[in-house]
Design a protein around this motif. Structure first.
Motif, PDB file in Angstrom:
ATOM      1  N   SER A 125     -48.100 -51.992 -54.935  1.00 52.91           N
ATOM      2  CA  SER A 125     -48.696 -52.163 -53.619  1.00 52.91           C
ATOM      3  C   SER A 125     -47.615 -52.552 -52.620  1.00 52.91           C
ATOM      4  CB  SER A 125     -49.770 -53.242 -53.677  1.00 52.91           C
ATOM      5  OG  SER A 125     -50.099 -53.698 -52.379  1.00 52.91           O
ATOM      6  N   ILE A 126     -47.805 -52.152 -51.380  1.00 53.07           N
ATOM      7  CA  ILE A 126     -46.818 -52.467 -50.339  1.00 53.07           C
ATOM      8  C   ILE A 126     -46.686 -53.976 -50.155  1.00 53.07           C
ATOM      9  CG2 ILE A 126     -48.447 -52.396 -48.391  1.00 53.07           C
ATOM     10  CD1 ILE A 126     -46.213 -50.893 -46.833  1.00 53.07           C
ATOM     11  N   ASP A 127     -47.737 -54.740 -50.502  1.00 51.18           N
ATOM     12  CA  ASP A 127     -47.676 -56.199 -50.383  1.00 51.18           C
ATOM     13  C   ASP A 127     -46.808 -56.826 -51.460  1.00 51.18           C
ATOM     14  OD1 ASP A 127     -49.395 -56.328 -48.167  1.00 51.18           O
ATOM     15  OD2 ASP A 127     -51.155 -56.202 -49.451  1.00 51.18           O
ATOM     16  N   GLU A 128     -46.456 -56.054 -52.493  1.00 56.23           N
ATOM     17  CA  GLU A 128     -45.669 -56.586 -53.608  1.00 56.23           C
ATOM     18  C   GLU A 128     -44.233 -56.085 -53.607  1.00 56.23           C
ATOM     19  OE1 GLU A 128     -47.858 -55.262 -56.955  1.00 56.23           O
ATOM     20  OE2 GLU A 128     -49.635 -56.467 -56.512  1.00 56.23           O
ATOM     21  N   VAL A 129     -43.985 -54.988 -52.876  1.00 58.20           N
ATOM     22  CA  VAL A 129     -42.651 -54.385 -52.878  1.00 58.20           C
ATOM     23  C   VAL A 129     -41.671 -55.247 -52.089  1.00 58.20           C
ATOM     24  CG1 VAL A 129     -41.294 -52.440 -52.017  1.00 58.20           C
ATOM     25  CG2 VAL A 129     -43.443 -52.025 -53.201  1.00 58.20           C
ATOM     26  N   VAL A 130     -40.491 -55.457 -52.666  1.00 59.36           N
ATOM     27  CA  VAL A 130     -39.397 -56.157 -51.986  1.00 59.36           C
ATOM     28  C   VAL A 130     -38.256 -55.165 -51.817  1.00 59.36           C
ATOM     29  CG1 VAL A 130     -37.701 -58.011 -52.131  1.00 59.36           C
ATOM     30  CG2 VAL A 130     -40.047 -58.406 -52.922  1.00 59.36           C
ATOM     31  N   LEU A 131     -37.845 -54.941 -50.581  1.00 55.18           N
ATOM     32  CA  LEU A 131     -36.817 -53.938 -50.319  1.00 55.18           C
ATOM     33  C   LEU A 131     -35.421 -54.445 -50.674  1.00 55.18           C
ATOM     34  CD1 LEU A 131     -37.996 -52.297 -46.975  1.00 55.18           C
ATOM     35  CD2 LEU A 131     -38.736 -51.872 -49.315  1.00 55.18           C
ATOM     36  N   ASN A 132     -34.517 -53.478 -50.923  1.00 52.24           N
ATOM     37  CA  ASN A 132     -33.138 -53.807 -51.292  1.00 52.24           C
ATOM     38  C   ASN A 132     -32.343 -54.190 -50.047  1.00 52.24           C
ATOM     39  OD1 ASN A 132     -33.609 -52.990 -54.014  1.00 52.24           O
ATOM     40  ND2 ASN A 132     -33.415 -50.866 -53.358  1.00 52.24           N
ATOM     41  N   PHE A 133     -31.859 -55.415 -50.017  1.00 61.08           N
ATOM     42  CA  PHE A 133     -31.091 -55.880 -48.863  1.00 61.08           C
ATOM     43  C   PHE A 133     -30.268 -57.072 -49.312  1.00 61.08           C
ATOM     44  CE2 PHE A 133     -30.516 -56.877 -44.324  1.00 61.08           C
ATOM     45  CZ  PHE A 133     -30.492 -55.607 -43.812  1.00 61.08           C
ATOM     46  N   SER A 134     -28.970 -56.887 -49.455  1.00 65.22           N
ATOM     47  CA  SER A 134     -28.110 -57.935 -49.997  1.00 65.22           C
ATOM     48  C   SER A 134     -27.793 -58.976 -48.930  1.00 65.22           C
ATOM     49  CB  SER A 134     -26.803 -57.322 -50.493  1.00 65.22           C
ATOM     50  OG  SER A 134     -26.046 -56.827 -49.400  1.00 65.22           O
ATOM     51  N   PRO A 135     -27.381 -60.183 -49.365  1.00 62.36           N
ATOM     52  CA  PRO A 135     -26.951 -61.203 -48.389  1.00 62.36           C
ATOM     53  C   PRO A 135     -25.831 -60.698 -47.481  1.00 62.36           C
ATOM     54  CG  PRO A 135     -27.242 -62.199 -50.549  1.00 62.36           C
ATOM     55  CD  PRO A 135     -27.384 -60.708 -50.739  1.00 62.36           C
ATOM     56  N   GLY A 136     -24.940 -59.878 -48.037  1.00 65.10           N
ATOM     57  CA  GLY A 136     -23.864 -59.309 -47.226  1.00 65.10           C
ATOM     58  C   GLY A 136     -24.402 -58.386 -46.148  1.00 65.10           C
ATOM     59  N   SER A 137     -25.424 -57.603 -46.497  1.00 63.29           N
ATOM     60  CA  SER A 137     -26.043 -56.713 -45.515  1.00 63.29           C
ATOM     61  C   SER A 137     -26.714 -57.510 -44.411  1.00 63.29           C
ATOM     62  CB  SER A 137     -27.070 -55.809 -46.199  1.00 63.29           C
ATOM     63  OG  SER A 137     -26.465 -54.980 -47.157  1.00 63.29           O
ATOM     64  N   LEU A 138     -27.356 -58.616 -44.775  1.00 66.98           N
ATOM     65  CA  LEU A 138     -28.006 -59.460 -43.780  1.00 66.98           C
ATOM     66  C   LEU A 138     -26.986 -60.064 -42.824  1.00 66.98           C
ATOM     67  CD1 LEU A 138     -30.676 -60.665 -42.835  1.00 66.98           C
ATOM     68  CD2 LEU A 138     -30.303 -62.568 -44.412  1.00 66.98           C
ATOM     69  N   MET A 139     -25.851 -60.485 -43.358  1.00 73.11           N
ATOM     70  CA  MET A 139     -24.792 -61.035 -42.505  1.00 73.11           C
ATOM     71  C   MET A 139     -24.237 -59.959 -41.578  1.00 73.11           C
ATOM     72  SD  MET A 139     -21.364 -63.154 -43.628  1.00 73.11           S
ATOM     73  CE  MET A 139     -22.397 -64.443 -44.347  1.00 73.11           C
ATOM     74  N   ALA A 140     -24.116 -58.742 -42.108  1.00 76.00           N
ATOM     75  CA  ALA A 140     -23.630 -57.635 -41.282  1.00 76.00           C
ATOM     76  C   ALA A 140     -24.600 -57.342 -40.142  1.00 76.00           C
ATOM     77  CB  ALA A 140     -23.425 -56.392 -42.150  1.00 76.00           C
ATOM     78  N   LEU A 141     -25.911 -57.381 -40.448  1.00 82.31           N
ATOM     79  CA  LEU A 141     -26.912 -57.135 -39.401  1.00 82.31           C
ATOM     80  C   LEU A 141     -26.861 -58.238 -38.352  1.00 82.31           C
ATOM     81  CD1 LEU A 141     -29.254 -55.547 -38.248  1.00 82.31           C
ATOM     82  CD2 LEU A 141     -30.798 -56.771 -39.792  1.00 82.31           C
ATOM     83  N   ASN A 142     -26.714 -59.477 -38.780  1.00 82.34           N
ATOM     84  CA  ASN A 142     -26.553 -60.588 -37.825  1.00 82.34           C
ATOM     85  C   ASN A 142     -25.381 -60.337 -36.885  1.00 82.34           C
ATOM     86  OD1 ASN A 142     -28.663 -62.142 -38.774  1.00 82.34           O
ATOM     87  ND2 ASN A 142     -27.419 -63.282 -40.226  1.00 82.34           N
ATOM     88  N   THR A 143     -24.262 -59.895 -37.465  1.00 86.02           N
ATOM     89  CA  THR A 143     -23.055 -59.649 -36.672  1.00 86.02           C
ATOM     90  C   THR A 143     -23.265 -58.522 -35.680  1.00 86.02           C
ATOM     91  OG1 THR A 143     -21.685 -60.378 -38.535  1.00 86.02           O
ATOM     92  CG2 THR A 143     -20.594 -59.110 -36.808  1.00 86.02           C
ATOM     93  N   VAL A 144     -23.903 -57.440 -36.147  1.00 83.46           N
ATOM     94  CA  VAL A 144     -24.164 -56.289 -35.273  1.00 83.46           C
ATOM     95  C   VAL A 144     -25.040 -56.714 -34.094  1.00 83.46           C
ATOM     96  CG1 VAL A 144     -25.337 -54.065 -35.114  1.00 83.46           C
ATOM     97  CG2 VAL A 144     -23.859 -54.546 -37.056  1.00 83.46           C
TER      98      VAL A 144
END
Length: 300
Positions: free
Chosen positions: A3-22
């Motif tokens: 179910s979409i309520d159970e799915v967790v998408l792939n997103f590493s801590p490094g990717s999150l930091m990169a998005l913050n920077t962008v």
């Protein structure tokens, strides 16, 4: 497929930091268009600014709650819609307002004020509206949202670049003018590329669940644009300002939404797909609306 309520998408801590920077670079590129005088003008004639902020942070979240009640989507999708509505206006709203022949200075100032207000208002709106709907309340009860952590995240990612950009434009306008065109183009391109890469990394999930959110996101975005137009019309602001308020309300900072989703909700599938689809659709609808509005000159 879960179910979409159970799915967790792939997103590493490094990717999150990169998005913050962008997002920090994108906000800095917006801020170097601002001077303290832009804020002073709005303080002396605040009607349009107050109308825009009310549309952004009061009307849109309330209408979003009504949309959730009317459509009863999956809990994670509902909370994704509520979270996106709680975010400030997106950075591309300034560019789209300019293309639409609206008050770009008002748009930039609204983005700045809304970004600062986000530190306090966004956590409140998520908690308040999310707790009113029983299925999303259950998700919030399982989630630890520390307002101070949200404030620090938003402060470092959006408010600090805003302050630095205004300072640079005030003290060294020659440097700001030299780097502005390059920085705005590069930062927007990097952000788009980042969203595309994130979608590719989760393409199977996105493809499977996009149909569940596409119509809702399109309807939600139309509701946001209508909220901006309606609030501006009721307040009696000029058509020039009304275009800015309409677009600023209809273009949400879905990048910030993704940061909050991956940082505080563990990349919950429905929320992430909503924010990702918003990031794509609001650019399409905003540019299409700008092309229509630009055919006529707005009265000031």
């Amino acid at each position: 497929m879960n179910s979409i309520d159970e799915v967790v998408l792939n997103f590493s801590p490094g990717s999150l930091m990169a998005l913050n920077t962008v997002l920090a670079v994108v906000m800095f590129s917006v801020a170097i268009d601002l001077k303290p005088s832009d804020f002073h003008r709005l303080v002396h004639a605040p009607k349009a600014l107050i109308t825009g902020l009310a549309s952004q942070f009061i009307a849109l979240p309330a209408l979003t709650y009504c949309l959730v009640l009317a459509t009863q989507p999956r809990p994670s999708i509902a909370l994704g819609l509520i979270l996106v509505a709680a975010c400030p206006g997106g950075n591309i709203s300034n560019f789209i307002t300019h293309r639409a022949g609206g008050n770009a200075a008002l748009s930039v100032s609204m983005t700045a004020f809304a970004t600062i207000a986000t530190i306090f208002v966004t956590p409140f709106n998520i908690a308040f509206w999310g707790s009113l709907y029983a299925p999303t309340r259950e998700i919030l009860q399982r989630t630890e949202i520390d307002p101070l952590t949200v404030a620090i995240t938003v402060g470092l990612m959006l408010v600090l670049p805003l302050v630095l950009g205004v300072m640079l434009n005030t003290r060294r306008p020659d440097i700001a003018a030299r780097i502005r065109p390059m920085l705005q183009g590069i930062s927007f391109g990097i952000f788009v590329a980042f969203v595309v890469l994130a979608l590719v990394a989760n393409w199977t999930f996105f493809l499977h669940f996009a149909g569940a959110v596409a119509l809702l996101v399109i309807l939600h975005n139309a509701l946001a644009l209508a909220a901006g137009y309606g609030c501006a019309t009721l307040a009696g602001v000029s058509p020039y300002d009304r275009r800015a308020i309409t677009i600023e309300t209809g273009i949400q900072n879905s990048g910030l939404g993704l940061v909050l989703i991956f940082g505080f909700f563990g990349g919950l599938g429905g929320m992430a797909v909503v924010a990702a689809f918003w990031g794509i659709w609001h650019a399409i609808s905003g540019l299409a609306l700008a092309a229509i509005l630009n055919r006529t000159e707005a009265a000031r």
